[in-house]
Design a protein around this motif. Structure first.
Motif, PDB file in Angstrom:
ATOM      1  N   ALA A  20      -2.601   8.270  -3.687  1.00  0.00           N
ATOM      2  CA  ALA A  20      -2.313   6.878  -3.308  1.00  0.00           C
ATOM      3  C   ALA A  20      -2.612   6.646  -1.837  1.00  0.00           C
ATOM      4  CB  ALA A  20      -0.856   6.548  -3.619  1.00  0.00           C
ATOM      5  N   PHE A  21      -2.238   7.595  -0.985  1.00  0.00           N
ATOM      6  CA  PHE A  21      -2.509   7.452   0.442  1.00  0.00           C
ATOM      7  C   PHE A  21      -4.007   7.529   0.754  1.00  0.00           C
ATOM      8  CE2 PHE A  21       2.027   8.923   1.451  1.00  0.00           C
ATOM      9  CZ  PHE A  21       2.438   7.616   1.640  1.00  0.00           C
ATOM     10  N   ARG A  22      -4.754   8.275  -0.053  1.00  0.00           N
ATOM     11  CA  ARG A  22      -6.210   8.307   0.121  1.00  0.00           C
ATOM     12  C   ARG A  22      -6.845   6.955  -0.208  1.00  0.00           C
ATOM     13  NH1 ARG A  22      -7.398  14.143  -2.808  1.00  0.00           N
ATOM     14  NH2 ARG A  22      -6.941  15.471  -0.990  1.00  0.00           N
ATOM     15  N   ASN A  23      -6.176   6.210  -1.080  1.00  0.00           N
ATOM     16  CA  ASN A  23      -6.682   4.895  -1.486  1.00  0.00           C
ATOM     17  C   ASN A  23      -5.790   3.775  -0.957  1.00  0.00           C
ATOM     18  OD1 ASN A  23      -8.931   5.602  -3.608  1.00  0.00           O
ATOM     19  ND2 ASN A  23      -7.212   6.945  -4.076  1.00  0.00           N
ATOM     20  N   VAL A  24      -5.201   4.000   0.217  1.00  0.00           N
ATOM     21  CA  VAL A  24      -4.154   3.131   0.737  1.00  0.00           C
ATOM     22  C   VAL A  24      -4.625   1.684   0.937  1.00  0.00           C
ATOM     23  CG1 VAL A  24      -4.631   3.660   3.157  1.00  0.00           C
ATOM     24  CG2 VAL A  24      -2.315   3.026   2.462  1.00  0.00           C
ATOM     25  N   LYS A  25      -5.912   1.478   1.176  1.00  0.00           N
ATOM     26  CA  LYS A  25      -6.399   0.128   1.460  1.00  0.00           C
ATOM     27  C   LYS A  25      -6.919  -0.603   0.218  1.00  0.00           C
ATOM     28  CE  LYS A  25      -7.467   0.951   6.318  1.00  0.00           C
ATOM     29  NZ  LYS A  25      -8.443   0.820   7.406  1.00  0.00           N
ATOM     30  N   LYS A  26      -6.885   0.050  -0.929  1.00  0.00           N
ATOM     31  CA  LYS A  26      -7.338  -0.586  -2.162  1.00  0.00           C
ATOM     32  C   LYS A  26      -6.194  -1.382  -2.787  1.00  0.00           C
ATOM     33  CE  LYS A  26     -10.824   2.920  -3.281  1.00  0.00           C
ATOM     34  NZ  LYS A  26     -11.276   3.915  -4.279  1.00  0.00           N
ATOM     35  N   LYS A  27      -6.444  -2.634  -3.129  1.00  0.00           N
ATOM     36  CA  LYS A  27      -5.415  -3.502  -3.698  1.00  0.00           C
ATOM     37  C   LYS A  27      -4.854  -2.943  -5.000  1.00  0.00           C
ATOM     38  CE  LYS A  27      -5.303  -6.663  -0.574  1.00  0.00           C
ATOM     39  NZ  LYS A  27      -4.087  -6.820   0.267  1.00  0.00           N
ATOM     40  N   LYS A  28      -5.688  -2.204  -5.709  1.00  0.00           N
ATOM     41  CA  LYS A  28      -5.262  -1.599  -6.969  1.00  0.00           C
ATOM     42  C   LYS A  28      -4.058  -0.677  -6.777  1.00  0.00           C
ATOM     43  CE  LYS A  28      -7.116   1.577 -10.480  1.00  0.00           C
ATOM     44  NZ  LYS A  28      -8.315   2.335 -10.903  1.00  0.00           N
ATOM     45  N   TYR A  29      -3.966  -0.077  -5.585  1.00  0.00           N
ATOM     46  CA  TYR A  29      -2.901   0.895  -5.311  1.00  0.00           C
ATOM     47  C   TYR A  29      -1.762   0.297  -4.472  1.00  0.00           C
ATOM     48  CZ  TYR A  29      -5.815   4.670  -7.120  1.00  0.00           C
ATOM     49  OH  TYR A  29      -6.561   5.489  -7.933  1.00  0.00           O
ATOM     50  N   ALA A  30      -1.751  -1.014  -4.288  1.00  0.00           N
ATOM     51  CA  ALA A  30      -0.764  -1.640  -3.397  1.00  0.00           C
ATOM     52  C   ALA A  30       0.671  -1.362  -3.847  1.00  0.00           C
ATOM     53  CB  ALA A  30      -1.015  -3.135  -3.316  1.00  0.00           C
ATOM     54  N   LEU A  31       0.956  -1.615  -5.122  1.00  0.00           N
ATOM     55  CA  LEU A  31       2.321  -1.395  -5.612  1.00  0.00           C
ATOM     56  C   LEU A  31       2.662   0.089  -5.603  1.00  0.00           C
ATOM     57  CD1 LEU A  31       4.885  -2.662  -6.710  1.00  0.00           C
ATOM     58  CD2 LEU A  31       3.896  -2.541  -9.017  1.00  0.00           C
ATOM     59  N   MET A  32       1.693   0.928  -5.914  1.00  0.00           N
ATOM     60  CA  MET A  32       1.919   2.374  -5.893  1.00  0.00           C
ATOM     61  C   MET A  32       2.310   2.844  -4.501  1.00  0.00           C
ATOM     62  SD  MET A  32       2.008   5.295  -7.484  1.00  0.00           S
ATOM     63  CE  MET A  32       0.973   5.451  -8.942  1.00  0.00           C
ATOM     64  N   ILE A  33       1.640   2.316  -3.469  1.00  0.00           N
ATOM     65  CA  ILE A  33       1.970   2.678  -2.092  1.00  0.00           C
ATOM     66  C   ILE A  33       3.413   2.318  -1.774  1.00  0.00           C
ATOM     67  CG2 ILE A  33       1.516   2.067   0.316  1.00  0.00           C
ATOM     68  CD1 ILE A  33      -0.508   3.989  -0.784  1.00  0.00           C
ATOM     69  N   CYS A  34       3.831   1.122  -2.186  1.00  0.00           N
ATOM     70  CA  CYS A  34       5.215   0.685  -1.942  1.00  0.00           C
ATOM     71  C   CYS A  34       6.209   1.635  -2.598  1.00  0.00           C
ATOM     72  CB  CYS A  34       5.422  -0.729  -2.478  1.00  0.00           C
ATOM     73  SG  CYS A  34       4.421  -1.987  -1.686  1.00  0.00           S
ATOM     74  N   LEU A  35       5.946   1.996  -3.842  1.00  0.00           N
ATOM     75  CA  LEU A  35       6.846   2.887  -4.577  1.00  0.00           C
ATOM     76  C   LEU A  35       6.863   4.281  -3.962  1.00  0.00           C
ATOM     77  CD1 LEU A  35       5.974   1.849  -8.252  1.00  0.00           C
ATOM     78  CD2 LEU A  35       8.085   1.334  -7.024  1.00  0.00           C
ATOM     79  N   CYS A  36       5.700   4.776  -3.554  1.00  0.00           N
ATOM     80  CA  CYS A  36       5.620   6.113  -2.967  1.00  0.00           C
ATOM     81  C   CYS A  36       6.387   6.198  -1.652  1.00  0.00           C
ATOM     82  CB  CYS A  36       4.163   6.508  -2.758  1.00  0.00           C
ATOM     83  SG  CYS A  36       3.262   6.867  -4.285  1.00  0.00           S
ATOM     84  N   CYS A  37       6.217   5.188  -0.805  1.00  0.00           N
ATOM     85  CA  CYS A  37       6.937   5.182   0.472  1.00  0.00           C
ATOM     86  C   CYS A  37       8.447   5.072   0.251  1.00  0.00           C
ATOM     87  CB  CYS A  37       6.439   4.038   1.351  1.00  0.00           C
ATOM     88  SG  CYS A  37       4.767   4.299   1.986  1.00  0.00           S
ATOM     89  N   SER A  38       8.839   4.295  -0.740  1.00  0.00           N
ATOM     90  CA  SER A  38      10.248   4.182  -1.092  1.00  0.00           C
ATOM     91  C   SER A  38      10.794   5.524  -1.569  1.00  0.00           C
ATOM     92  CB  SER A  38      10.423   3.117  -2.175  1.00  0.00           C
ATOM     93  OG  SER A  38      11.783   2.941  -2.503  1.00  0.00           O
ATOM     94  N   PHE A  39      10.013   6.223  -2.389  1.00  0.00           N
ATOM     95  CA  PHE A  39      10.435   7.536  -2.904  1.00  0.00           C
ATOM     96  C   PHE A  39      10.532   8.561  -1.774  1.00  0.00           C
ATOM     97  CE2 PHE A  39       9.554  11.709  -4.814  1.00  0.00           C
ATOM     98  CZ  PHE A  39      10.562  11.756  -5.767  1.00  0.00           C
TER      99      PHE A  39
END
Length: 366
Positions: free
Chosen positions: A297-316
């Motif tokens: 997810a962090f490798r694809n941090v700027k892709k909109k497809k991974y936006a929600l995943m980034i939020c969840l990962c940082c929360s975790f």
């Protein structure tokens, strides 16, 4: 009603086996607490069933589930903010919602402050990072930052602050590169102004993260507790369950733990009971897949497809850091933690499924 959707089968066999084994070793054998073992197993099992069969392959249903989850955490945080100002009214509301008497205040929809801390640890990085990855208006980003600072300030959880700073700083560095320096400077200035002109004059008479230090005794310092736990661990290196002992057996002469407290480090306590061989193996099994997902997810941090995943990962990540100073964590079926765990796993499944379907469409067109 649970049902198999689109022939998915059950996606979380390995995770449930590892979690079930960890809970059995820790709660049933270590603490001889079979009720907690059954309750935790049921909670985690129901969460896995919810994502697997109720959410299934429905991306919209997944998104709604996540938004409802964080809306409830936000409501709990708002209750916490109002708690010092309307003590009796909010405590009555909390008692009614929880179905049991309030033990600690201020807090949200939780009996104890440390329970609420896990809610806050999950919420604040998600709130701020959500406004950044989904490119919300500047005023919304600023309001989100100030709300997070207010929640942390009145929440009285230093571990939440540490998790928030770490996860948000990691995101900013990866997402904005060198621009992150200017964003951090702006955030620090905003925090200073917010505290000086709003919080200081209106909330300093109430308990907050700054005044908490004045009430803490030195013997409850987390580093001191962890150091003592490591000494106990060195005396029983294979894990307490292999020596037929529990926490009270090995701490009865230790002044630091004389009142019945623990080291308040969930991972260290787990290894103290289960030992390094089983403990590290279980931890590796539990976190291997999700670590790969977070790195991807962090490798694809700027892709909109991974936006929600980034939020969840940082929360975790923030919640996982919070567990370094508390007893609850993934294996103890802490609500925000295992919800985020299965949410990340399930969103990864949905993203991979979308990619496979897109490939099939391309091949068909060719």
């Amino acid at each position: 009603m649970f049902r198999e959707k689109d022939g998915l089968g059950f996606l979380y066999k390995t995770e449930l086996l590892l979690l079930g084994g960890a809970i059995f070793l820790y709660n049933a054998i270590g603490f001889s607490d079979y009720m907690v073992f059954m309750a935790n197993t049921l909670c985690i099992g129901m969460c896995a069933l919810y994502f697997n069969y109720f959410v299934g392959a429905d991306k919209e249903r997944f998104t709604i589930s996540v938004y409802i989850f964080f809306a409830l955490l936000t409501f709990s945080s708002i209750v916490m903010v109002l708690n010092p100002f309307y003590l009796s009214e909010i405590n009555n509301l909390r008692s009614m919602l929880m179905g049991e008497p309030v033990v600690q205040s201020p807090s949200g929809i939780a009996t104890y402050q440390f329970n609420f801390g896990y809610q806050l640890a999950a919420l604040v990085p998600f709130l701020l990072i959500f406004t950044l990855v989904f490119d919300k208006a500047l005023v919304i980003k600023i309001v989100s930052l100030l709300a997070c600072l207010l929640f942390i300030y009145l929440g009285m959880q230093r571990s939440v602050f540490v998790g928030f700073v770490f996860s948000v700083f990691l995101f900013l560095i990866l997402y904005y590169n060198y621009k992150a320096i200017f964003i951090v400077v702006f955030a620090v200035c905003a925090a200073f102004v917010f505290y000086t002109y709003i919080l200081k004059d209106n909330t300093d008479s109430y308990n907050n993260i700054l005044t908490k230090n004045e009430h803490n005794m030195e013997e409850y310092n987390r580093s001191t507790l962890a150091a003592e736990n490591l000494r106990i661990y060195s005396d029983y290196p294979y894990g307490l369950i292999f020596y037929g002992k529990d926490w009270s057996d090995v701490t009865y002469r230790n002044e630091v733990f004389s009142s019945g407290i623990t080291s308040h480090n969930a991972y260290l306590m787990f290894l103290t009971y289960v030992g390094p061989f089983l403990g590290l193996g279980i931890l590796a099994g539990l976190y291997y897949k999700i670590s790969k997902i977070i790195i991807n997810a962090f490798r694809n941090v700027k892709k909109k497809k991974y936006a929600l995943m980034i939020c969840l990962c940082c929360s975790f990540i923030a919640v996982s850091i919070n567990s370094l100073s508390h007893n609850s964590w993934l294996v103890s079926a802490n609500g925000p933690t295992f919800f985020l765990y299965f949410a990340i796993l399930h969103l990864n499944f949905l993203l991979n499924r979308e990619a496979d379907l897109d490939e099939d469409v391309v091949v068909t067109h060719i």
